[in-house]
Each structure stands twice: as structure tokens, then as C-alpha cells.
Design a protein around this motif. Sequence first.
Motif, PDB file in Angstrom:
ATOM      1  N   VAL A 106      31.864  77.360  64.942  1.00 15.87           N
ATOM      2  CA  VAL A 106      31.453  78.649  64.601  1.00 15.87           C
ATOM      3  C   VAL A 106      31.594  78.852  63.047  1.00 15.87           C
ATOM      4  CG1 VAL A 106      31.978  80.790  65.314  1.00 15.87           C
ATOM      5  CG2 VAL A 106      32.166  79.093  66.931  1.00 15.87           C
ATOM      6  N   SER A 139      37.588  78.811  75.842  1.00 11.28           N
ATOM      7  CA  SER A 139      37.949  78.611  74.431  1.00 11.28           C
ATOM      8  C   SER A 139      37.609  79.887  73.583  1.00 11.28           C
ATOM      9  CB  SER A 139      37.021  77.394  74.120  1.00 11.28           C
ATOM     10  OG  SER A 139      37.220  76.342  74.759  1.00 11.28           O
ATOM     11  N   SER A 184      33.646  80.565  72.543  1.00 10.55           N
ATOM     12  CA  SER A 184      32.748  79.207  72.444  1.00 10.55           C
ATOM     13  C   SER A 184      32.399  78.706  73.867  1.00 10.55           C
ATOM     14  CB  SER A 184      33.412  78.169  71.650  1.00 10.55           C
ATOM     15  OG  SER A 184      34.507  77.557  72.121  1.00 10.55           O
ATOM     16  N   SER A 185      33.250  79.078  74.686  1.00 13.50           N
ATOM     17  CA  SER A 185      32.911  78.722  76.051  1.00 13.50           C
ATOM     18  C   SER A 185      34.065  79.708  77.042  1.00 13.50           C
ATOM     19  CB  SER A 185      33.526  77.208  76.408  1.00 13.50           C
ATOM     20  OG  SER A 185      34.777  77.070  76.417  1.00 13.50           O
ATOM     21  N   ASN A 209      28.282  77.175  67.985  1.00 13.49           N
ATOM     22  CA  ASN A 209      28.505  77.127  69.523  1.00 13.49           C
ATOM     23  C   ASN A 209      29.253  78.657  69.817  1.00 13.49           C
ATOM     24  OD1 ASN A 209      28.742  76.530  72.255  1.00 13.49           O
ATOM     25  ND2 ASN A 209      30.407  75.266  71.814  1.00 13.49           N
ATOM     26  N   ILE A 210      28.586  79.323  70.344  1.00 15.01           N
ATOM     27  CA  ILE A 210      28.879  81.038  70.449  1.00 15.01           C
ATOM     28  C   ILE A 210      28.647  81.300  71.952  1.00 15.01           C
ATOM     29  CG2 ILE A 210      29.027  83.344  69.776  1.00 15.01           C
ATOM     30  CD1 ILE A 210      28.512  82.468  66.977  1.00 15.01           C
TER      31      ILE A 210
END
Length: 120
Positions: free
Chosen positions: A2, A105, A101-102, A27-28
Amino acid sequence: QVQLVESGGGLVQAGESLTLSCVASGNILSLRDMSWYRQATGKQRELVASVSSGGTTNYADSVKGRFTISRDNSQKMVLLQMNSLKPEVTTVYYCNAQVYSSAWSRLEVWGQGTLVTVSS
């Protein structure tokens, strides 16, 4: 991965306005709280303004009534509108974001900063 990228800094005169922008990429899954900090050489970094995912804003006492923080989730962007700027030695303004991000996460991400100088 990110990344936060700030822009909009520069040299302005006291009383003028400046708007800083910060764009998130990578990756957001979702952006949560976003905020702006500033740090002058030899001084501690301080929180200037923050905005939650729900739109709740908070400001440092020194900027209340003059600065406005806003966000555009569709563009993954947070802005800091600075009006009635006061004389200020060269200061680095940093963007900060709490990012998922997940689902499991959660990250805190900092931008590289953008320089602002307000002359008298």
C-alpha cells in the motif's frame, strides 16, 4: 503493498491558501481513518487533522476554523484545505491512513511527505 503519495505543497504567503492531496494505491480492501500530520525540523510530529471512515473530523486547536479535511473514497483520496495560513518555517506534511488490505490484515501507512513554507 500500500502506498500513499502526497502532493500540493509549496511556498505561499501568510493569509493565502493551499490544498494538499493524498492518494492511496495498492492492495486496499478498505480505507479507515485518514489523517494529516506535520513536522518542522527539530520538532515533534503532530496531528493536524483526521477524518474517520464515517466522516467524523477532528482538528488540532491551532488549525480549527482554518483547515478542512475531506475524503473521496471513490478516488482513495484525502484532502487538506488550508486557509488563512500563518507564517511557518519549512514543514513536512505527512498523510497517514489506517488500511485493511484484507479482512485480517490491518496496516498503518505513511506517505513520504510534502513540504510547505509560509512566508510573512
